[in-house]
Enzyme design. Sequence first.
Site, PDB file in Angstrom:
ATOM      1  N   ASP A 194     -67.068  17.440   3.192  1.00 40.32           N
ATOM      2  CA  ASP A 194     -65.476  17.966   3.094  1.00 40.32           C
ATOM      3  C   ASP A 194     -64.792  17.512   4.380  1.00 40.32           C
ATOM      4  O   ASP A 194     -65.173  16.948   5.385  1.00 40.32           O
ATOM      5  CB  ASP A 194     -65.949  19.456   3.639  1.00 40.32           C
ATOM      6  CG  ASP A 194     -64.624  20.621   3.377  1.00 40.32           C
ATOM      7  OD1 ASP A 194     -64.314  20.874   2.409  1.00 40.32           O
ATOM      8  OD2 ASP A 194     -63.735  20.567   4.353  1.00 40.32           O
ATOM      9  N   ASN A 202     -52.210  19.039   4.921  1.00 41.20           N
ATOM     10  CA  ASN A 202     -51.259  19.153   3.741  1.00 41.20           C
ATOM     11  C   ASN A 202     -50.056  19.955   4.374  1.00 41.20           C
ATOM     12  O   ASN A 202     -49.036  19.710   3.695  1.00 41.20           O
ATOM     13  CB  ASN A 202     -52.048  20.240   2.770  1.00 41.20           C
ATOM     14  CG  ASN A 202     -52.507  19.193   1.427  1.00 41.20           C
ATOM     15  OD1 ASN A 202     -52.257  18.216   1.286  1.00 41.20           O
ATOM     16  ND2 ASN A 202     -53.521  19.802   0.723  1.00 41.20           N
ATOM     17  N   HIS A 207     -48.167  17.634   0.231  1.00 40.55           N
ATOM     18  CA  HIS A 207     -49.370  17.461  -0.771  1.00 40.55           C
ATOM     19  C   HIS A 207     -49.458  16.078  -1.316  1.00 40.55           C
ATOM     20  O   HIS A 207     -50.606  15.396  -1.849  1.00 40.55           O
ATOM     21  CB  HIS A 207     -49.186  18.571  -2.131  1.00 40.55           C
ATOM     22  CG  HIS A 207     -49.235  19.809  -1.553  1.00 40.55           C
ATOM     23  ND1 HIS A 207     -50.778  20.388  -1.359  1.00 40.55           N
ATOM     24  CD2 HIS A 207     -48.503  21.008  -1.291  1.00 40.55           C
ATOM     25  CE1 HIS A 207     -50.505  21.576  -1.055  1.00 40.55           C
ATOM     26  NE2 HIS A 207     -49.128  22.047  -0.817  1.00 40.55           N
ATOM     27  N   ASP A 211     -52.784  13.911  -1.233  1.00 43.97           N
ATOM     28  CA  ASP A 211     -53.407  13.423  -2.430  1.00 43.97           C
ATOM     29  C   ASP A 211     -53.876  11.998  -2.228  1.00 43.97           C
ATOM     30  O   ASP A 211     -55.001  11.523  -2.576  1.00 43.97           O
ATOM     31  CB  ASP A 211     -52.738  13.427  -3.584  1.00 43.97           C
ATOM     32  CG  ASP A 211     -52.494  14.694  -4.280  1.00 43.97           C
ATOM     33  OD1 ASP A 211     -53.117  15.711  -4.302  1.00 43.97           O
ATOM     34  OD2 ASP A 211     -51.370  14.913  -5.265  1.00 43.97           O
ATOM     35  N   ARG A 226     -74.996   3.686  -3.945  1.00 38.39           N
ATOM     36  CA  ARG A 226     -75.545   2.809  -4.988  1.00 38.39           C
ATOM     37  C   ARG A 226     -74.892   3.003  -6.343  1.00 38.39           C
ATOM     38  O   ARG A 226     -74.302   4.344  -6.434  1.00 38.39           O
ATOM     39  CB  ARG A 226     -77.024   2.772  -5.089  1.00 38.39           C
ATOM     40  CG  ARG A 226     -77.616   2.543  -3.788  1.00 38.39           C
ATOM     41  CD  ARG A 226     -79.093   2.776  -3.572  1.00 38.39           C
ATOM     42  NE  ARG A 226     -79.391   4.229  -4.117  1.00 38.39           N
ATOM     43  CZ  ARG A 226     -80.263   5.149  -3.872  1.00 38.39           C
ATOM     44  NH1 ARG A 226     -81.524   4.459  -3.869  1.00 38.39           N
ATOM     45  NH2 ARG A 226     -80.345   6.562  -4.265  1.00 38.39           N
ATOM     46  N   GLU A 237     -60.869  19.770  -1.465  1.00 38.83           N
ATOM     47  CA  GLU A 237     -60.925  18.515  -0.585  1.00 38.83           C
ATOM     48  C   GLU A 237     -62.500  18.270  -0.073  1.00 38.83           C
ATOM     49  O   GLU A 237     -63.049  17.660   0.526  1.00 38.83           O
ATOM     50  CB  GLU A 237     -60.311  18.817   0.654  1.00 38.83           C
ATOM     51  CG  GLU A 237     -61.028  20.116   1.619  1.00 38.83           C
ATOM     52  CD  GLU A 237     -60.306  21.268   1.457  1.00 38.83           C
ATOM     53  OE1 GLU A 237     -60.641  22.193   2.221  1.00 38.83           O
ATOM     54  OE2 GLU A 237     -59.798  21.418   0.221  1.00 38.83           O
ATOM     55  N   ARG A 257     -72.567   6.291   7.496  1.00 40.01           N
ATOM     56  CA  ARG A 257     -71.648   5.379   7.263  1.00 40.01           C
ATOM     57  C   ARG A 257     -70.401   5.684   6.393  1.00 40.01           C
ATOM     58  O   ARG A 257     -69.322   4.996   6.556  1.00 40.01           O
ATOM     59  CB  ARG A 257     -72.258   4.254   6.252  1.00 40.01           C
ATOM     60  CG  ARG A 257     -73.590   3.458   6.985  1.00 40.01           C
ATOM     61  CD  ARG A 257     -74.301   2.308   6.112  1.00 40.01           C
ATOM     62  NE  ARG A 257     -73.188   1.415   5.984  1.00 40.01           N
ATOM     63  CZ  ARG A 257     -72.943   0.312   6.915  1.00 40.01           C
ATOM     64  NH1 ARG A 257     -73.521   0.385   7.741  1.00 40.01           N
ATOM     65  NH2 ARG A 257     -72.063  -0.294   6.447  1.00 40.01           N
TER      66      ARG A 257
END
Length: 346
Positions: A194, A202, A207, A211, A226, A237, A257
């Site tokens: 999240d 936002n 917005h 995006d 992978r 989100e 990572r």
Amino acid sequence: MNSTLAEYIVLFPEPIAIVNSGGEILAINDGASLFWQQNAQNLIGQSLAVLLQQSQDAVQRWLRQCQGNAQMLAAHFPIPKPETEHWVIEGIGINLDGELAILTRIVPSICYNQHLLAAQLQQLQTELARQIALVTELQQHQQALEQEKQHLQLLAERDSLTGLGNRRFFDTALDQLWQQAQVEGHPLTLALIDIDDFKAYNDCCGHLAGDRVLQRVAHAIKSQVRETDVVARYGGEEFALVLLQVSVATALQIVERIQHYVRELKIVHSKAARHPYITISGGLCFVPAQANGATLTEILTRADAALYQAKQQGRDRCILLDWSQNLSSHPQCWDTGWRSPPPPLG
């Protein structure tokens, strides 16, 4: 043997046969079956020379002439048939699935008119070509419909903003990977990711800017996994990641990572946010091989609970719940706060 041609010659009342260059019958119609008073299946593979009661050399010479000519040829072979007059067999070379063959027709000699029969044979070929063209067109149309169906299926399973799979795609993929993990005895990890304080971003930046953040985070997630892993936009989100056949340490390292990649984007956050730059939080549920009693609903519940705890503990971190842990127990915490990037996988 071209099925369209075999079906087409059945429509004609006169005896018609298709033979190869060696004179062996490939297909006949009912007229030829009645003419020789033999079952159609019995005639397939028989020698035309034997049926005509002519020498093999004579029939072979005639067949070679037919093969090399676009015009109908006739041979006045005495074809034995009770209570009939002399018959004439005519033939023309045709291209049959890339190989030369001869289409033959038998008519009474008293009715024989080379020009008339040539015109009739030409009409037969023209109609046959039309039928084959119709079949080809139908096949092309079916292929186009199948491609359109696949395209619509792809659109139905893709999130138009990020290009990732959508919730529908994720539900199907998770179910398939879970069944695979159970059958093959592999561990599975589900991660919910999240964007931290996204509503504040936002409200501050709009917005459209939001995006763009969603797109960049989606790219960050996709770049660190992978090809066999499943990545989807879970909703709003929130993103979902399914990892098959990885250990607990590897699963945590992959999410770490991704978090580092997002931090390095250095997308300036709203002043109302906890961190100066856009960050993400993760909740993971690790299910070991041959986990007894595990269900997808419970796996999702654990991953969601782990994400909630990551948010409660300050965001920009991930929490992992092992399948064996009770939800009320103290979870394993992987602190991914600001530090050097993790080593590459493998």
